[in-house]
Scaffold this motif. Structure first.
Motif, PDB file in Angstrom:
ATOM      1  N   PRO A 361       0.869  -1.354   0.064  1.00 57.04           N
ATOM      2  CA  PRO A 361      -0.089   0.131   0.203  1.00 57.04           C
ATOM      3  C   PRO A 361       0.688   1.194   0.138  1.00 57.04           C
ATOM      4  N   ASP A 362       0.436   2.256  -0.881  1.00 60.99           N
ATOM      5  CA  ASP A 362       1.193   3.219  -1.156  1.00 60.99           C
ATOM      6  C   ASP A 362       0.315   4.314  -0.276  1.00 60.99           C
ATOM      7  N   VAL A 363       0.945   4.748   1.023  1.00 60.35           N
ATOM      8  CA  VAL A 363       0.353   5.774   1.766  1.00 60.35           C
ATOM      9  C   VAL A 363       0.335   7.197   1.331  1.00 60.35           C
ATOM     10  N   HIS A 367      -5.366   8.940  -3.345  1.00 55.56           N
ATOM     11  CA  HIS A 367      -6.583   8.230  -3.292  1.00 55.56           C
ATOM     12  C   HIS A 367      -6.399   7.277  -2.176  1.00 55.56           C
ATOM     13  N   TYR A 368      -5.321   7.165  -1.444  1.00 58.05           N
ATOM     14  CA  TYR A 368      -5.320   6.062  -0.294  1.00 58.05           C
ATOM     15  C   TYR A 368      -6.119   6.403   0.619  1.00 58.05           C
ATOM     16  N   PRO A 383      -9.285  -1.911   5.603  1.00 55.16           N
ATOM     17  CA  PRO A 383      -8.788  -2.670   4.601  1.00 55.16           C
ATOM     18  C   PRO A 383      -7.264  -2.994   4.927  1.00 55.16           C
ATOM     19  N   ASP A 384      -7.162  -4.531   4.595  1.00 54.26           N
ATOM     20  CA  ASP A 384      -5.712  -5.005   4.797  1.00 54.26           C
ATOM     21  C   ASP A 384      -5.245  -4.924   3.301  1.00 54.26           C
ATOM     22  N   LEU A 385      -3.920  -5.672   3.201  1.00 63.31           N
ATOM     23  CA  LEU A 385      -3.380  -5.588   1.857  1.00 63.31           C
ATOM     24  C   LEU A 385      -4.307  -6.315   0.993  1.00 63.31           C
ATOM     25  N   ASN A 386      -5.075  -7.405   1.183  1.00 59.03           N
ATOM     26  CA  ASN A 386      -5.754  -8.126   0.299  1.00 59.03           C
ATOM     27  C   ASN A 386      -6.733  -7.457  -0.329  1.00 59.03           C
ATOM     28  N   ALA A 387      -7.203  -6.238   0.510  1.00 63.65           N
ATOM     29  CA  ALA A 387      -8.472  -5.432  -0.042  1.00 63.65           C
ATOM     30  C   ALA A 387      -7.681  -4.545  -1.173  1.00 63.65           C
ATOM     31  N   PHE A 388      -6.525  -3.972  -0.757  1.00 56.86           N
ATOM     32  CA  PHE A 388      -6.013  -3.056  -1.646  1.00 56.86           C
ATOM     33  C   PHE A 388      -5.563  -3.911  -3.134  1.00 56.86           C
ATOM     34  N   GLN A 389      -5.296  -5.086  -3.040  1.00 59.62           N
ATOM     35  CA  GLN A 389      -4.749  -5.856  -4.206  1.00 59.62           C
ATOM     36  C   GLN A 389      -6.333  -6.304  -4.859  1.00 59.62           C
ATOM     37  N   ILE A 462       8.692   1.184   4.475  1.00 58.00           N
ATOM     38  CA  ILE A 462       8.198   2.040   3.698  1.00 58.00           C
ATOM     39  C   ILE A 462       8.754   1.840   2.293  1.00 58.00           C
ATOM     40  N   LEU A 463       7.788   2.420   1.435  1.00 55.90           N
ATOM     41  CA  LEU A 463       7.912   2.268   0.141  1.00 55.90           C
ATOM     42  C   LEU A 463       8.994   3.398  -0.571  1.00 55.90           C
TER      43      LEU A 463
END
Length: 465
Positions: A361-363, A367-368, A383-389, A462-463
Motif C-alpha cells: 500500500p502506497d500511503v 486516493h489512499y 482494509p488490509d493488503l488483500n483489499a488493496f490488491q 516504507i515504500l
C-alpha cells in the motif's frame, strides 16, 4: 454463485461484521442451481430437501430455506450521476469496446460452507479472501458509471457441494472474458487448460510459485517469479546503490546454490557467490568481517522466501550486525519476509533491510485515504493488503477490458503506473532453452513484471521505489 449482490445484513461494527455480511450471501448461493448442472449422478440423494441458511432482515436472524427457492441477481451496471469516491484513472473519451457487455468470473476459496460464523475466532484464510472480495466490490461500485456494462460472477471454489466441472459448465463462465483463480494448484492447472481450449484469459493472483511447462498464451501469472524479483533488485542496485560490492547468499544446498543464476543476468552489476557451509544455529564459525572491506558499502542478497528459512535469515543478520562494526552493510530480501514473526527489528534497521515486493500500500497515493474511508464506511472494518490488491486488480481489469477486450491485458503498459498497492506490466515468458527462432513467437505464459522496493526504517517498512 454470487453476482454483484445488492443486499447484506446491517453492520454493527464488530470485528466479524465483514465475515457475516459475505457469508450470508455465500452460504445461500455459492452452488449452481441443480437445473443447470450436467446430467451426472447427484452426489447426494435428490429426495432429501436441500436447505441453506440465509439472513432474514425482517427478524434480524438466520433461517433455513430450500436451496432451490433462492434466486441470484445478475447486476448490469447503469449510469450513476454521482462521481466516484476514489479514482486514479485519467479523463478520457468513452471507450468503444468490441462487444457491449464484458464478463468476469472469479473462483475464490472462501470455504463458506464450513465457516464458523458465530465465533470471534475467524479463519485467517477466510478473512483474507473476504477482504480481497470486498476490495473488488469497492472497485465495481466506482467504475459503474464510467465504463460499459460489466457482469461479475463469484464462486466459492472450495464449496464441497459444487465441483470445478460444475462451475466451468456454467453459461456465464463459458461466456466470460476473464476467469480469476482458483487458488489450489491442481484446480488452477485445470482452469488454465480450460482457458487455453476455449481462448479465455485465466489470471492467477494468489499462487506465486505456479508456472506452466506447456505453451499457454491465455494464462497470466500476476505474482512475479524469483527471476523477476532478481532483475528488479539488481536494477535498483545499479541505479540507486551503484558501486557497492554485491554478494548473493546461499547455504551449501543444491536448491539454494541454483538461485545464483538469477542474479547474474544484469550486465552492469557484478555479483559474487557467498556459500555458507557453517551448520551451527548461530553461524559461530562464519566470518563476515573480511567481506566488508569496501569503503563504499557491501550488499548481501538473501533470496529466501520460506518460513522454515527464518532462523537462518535471523542468524545471518545477527552475525552481520556484529561483524560490520561501523562499515555499511545492506541486506536485500523477498516479500515473504513481511510475514515473518521473529526477525529482529534492530538487525533489520541496522542493516538497512530492503525487500522487493509486487504489492504494498502506497500511503502517499492521492486516493489512499479516501479508499480506506470508503471501505470502513461500507464494511465497518479497515482494509488490509488483500483489499488493496482486489481493488487494484478490478480497476485494472475494468479499464483494459473496456478499451480493448482481453487482448488488451497483454499489451505494453505504462511502466510508471501504479494503483493503490499494485502495478501491472504483463510480459511474455518464453522457454529458457529454445531450438529455433519460431519458438520465441509463442510464449509459455504471461507474467506481471511490476516490482516495488521497500526499506525497513523507523520500525516499519516504507515504500521507496
Amino acid at each position: 454463485m454470487i453476482s454483484a449482490p445488492n443486499h447484506r445484513p446491517p453492520l454493527s461494527g464488530s470485528k466479524v461484521i465483514l465475515t457475516l455480511a459475505f457469508l450470508s450471501v455465500l452460504l445461500s448461493c455459492s452452488a449452481p442451481r441443480s437445473a443447470t448442472r450436467k446430467p451426472t449422478p447427484p452426489s447426494r440423494p435428490v429426495e432429501r430437501e436441500d436447505k441453506v441458511r440465509v439472513y432474514d432482515p425482517k427478524t434480524d436472524s438466520y433461517i433455513l430455506v430450500p436451496r432451490e427457492s433462492i434466486t441470484v441477481d445478475t447486476v448490469i451496471w447503469k449510469e450513476d450521476p454521482a462521481g466516484p469516491v476514489v479514482t486514479d484513472d485519467p479523463v478520457r473519451e468513452s471507450p468503444k469496446p468490441s462487444r457491449e457487455v464484458r464478463e468476469i468470473a472469479i473462483l475464490m476459496p472462501f470455504n463458506a460452507a464450513n465457516a464458523e460464523i458465530y465465533t470471534e475466532r475467524q479463519d485467517s484464510r477466510l478473512v483474507r479472501f473476504i477482504q480481497y472480495y470486498a476490495g473488488i466490490q469497492i472497485a465495481l461500485d466506482q467504475m459503474n458509471s464510467r465504463y460499459p456494462p460489466l457482469r461479475f460472477f463469484a464462486y466459492d471454489a472450495s464449496d464441497p457441494a459444487v465441483t470445478l466441472t460444475n462451475i466451468l459448465n456454467r453459461p456465464e463462465v463459458k461466456q466470460a472474458d476473464v476467469i480469476i483463480g482458483p487458488y489450489e494448484k491442481k484446480d488452477l492447472e485445470t482452469v488454465s487448460n480450460y482457458g487455453l481450449q476455449h481462448e479465455v484469459m485465466v489470471l492467477s493472483p494468489w499462487l506465486p510459485a505456479f508456472s506452466i511447462s506447456t505453451e499457454n498464451p491465455f494464462f497470466i501469472q500476476l505474482f512475479p517469479a524469483l527471476s523477476t524479483h532478481a532483475a528488479a533488485i539488481l536494477e535498483y542496485i545499479h541505479t540507486d546503490l551503484r558501486g557497492k560490492k554485491v554478494y548473493v547468499v546461499a547455504r551449501d544446498i543444491p536448491g539454494e546454490v541454483n538461485r545464483f543464476q538469477f542474479f547474474k543476468q544484469h550486465p552492469e552489476v557484478q555479483v559474487e557467490e557467498l556459500i555458507i557451509r557453517d551448520n551451527s544455529p548461530e553461524l559461530a564459525s562464519t566470518q563476515l568481517h573480511p567481506l566488508l572491506e569496501d569503503t563504499r558499502g557491501t550488499i548481501f542478497i538473501m533470496p529466501y522466501y520460506a518460513r522454515s528459512d527464518e532462523p537462518f535469515i535471523n542468524a545471518f543478520m545477527r552475525k552481520l550486525h556484529a561483524d560490520k562494526g561501523t562499515r555499511e552493510a545492506i541486506v536485500f530480501g523477498l516479500p515473504q519476509w513481511t510475514g515473518f514473526a521473529n526477525l529482529n527489528s534492530n538487525y533489520m534497521e541496522s542493516l538497512s533491510l530492503h525487500l522487493s515486493s509486487s504489492s504494498f500500500p502506497d500511503v502517499g497515493h492521492p486516493h489512499y485515504t479516501s479508499f480506506r474511508t470508503q471501505f470502513f464506511e461500507k464494511y465497518h472494518t479497515v482494509p488490509d493488503l488483500n483489499a488493496f490488491q482486489g481493488y487494484d486488480l478490478m480497476m485494472w481489469l475494468t479499464r483494459r477490458l473496456a478499451t480493448g477486450g482481453q487482448e488488451d491485458l497483454i499489451n505494453a503498459i505504462d511502466p510508471t503506473g501504479y494503483g493503490l498497492a499494485s502495478g501491472f506490466d504483463i510480459r511474455p515468458v518464453y522457454k529458457e532453452n529454445f531450438s529455433n527462432r519460431n519458438e520465441l513467437k509463442s510464449p509459455l505464459y504471461y507474467e506481471n513484471k511490476r516490482i516495488r522496493i521497500l526499506r525497513y526504517l523507523a520500525q516499519d517498512f516504507i515504500l521507496i521505489k
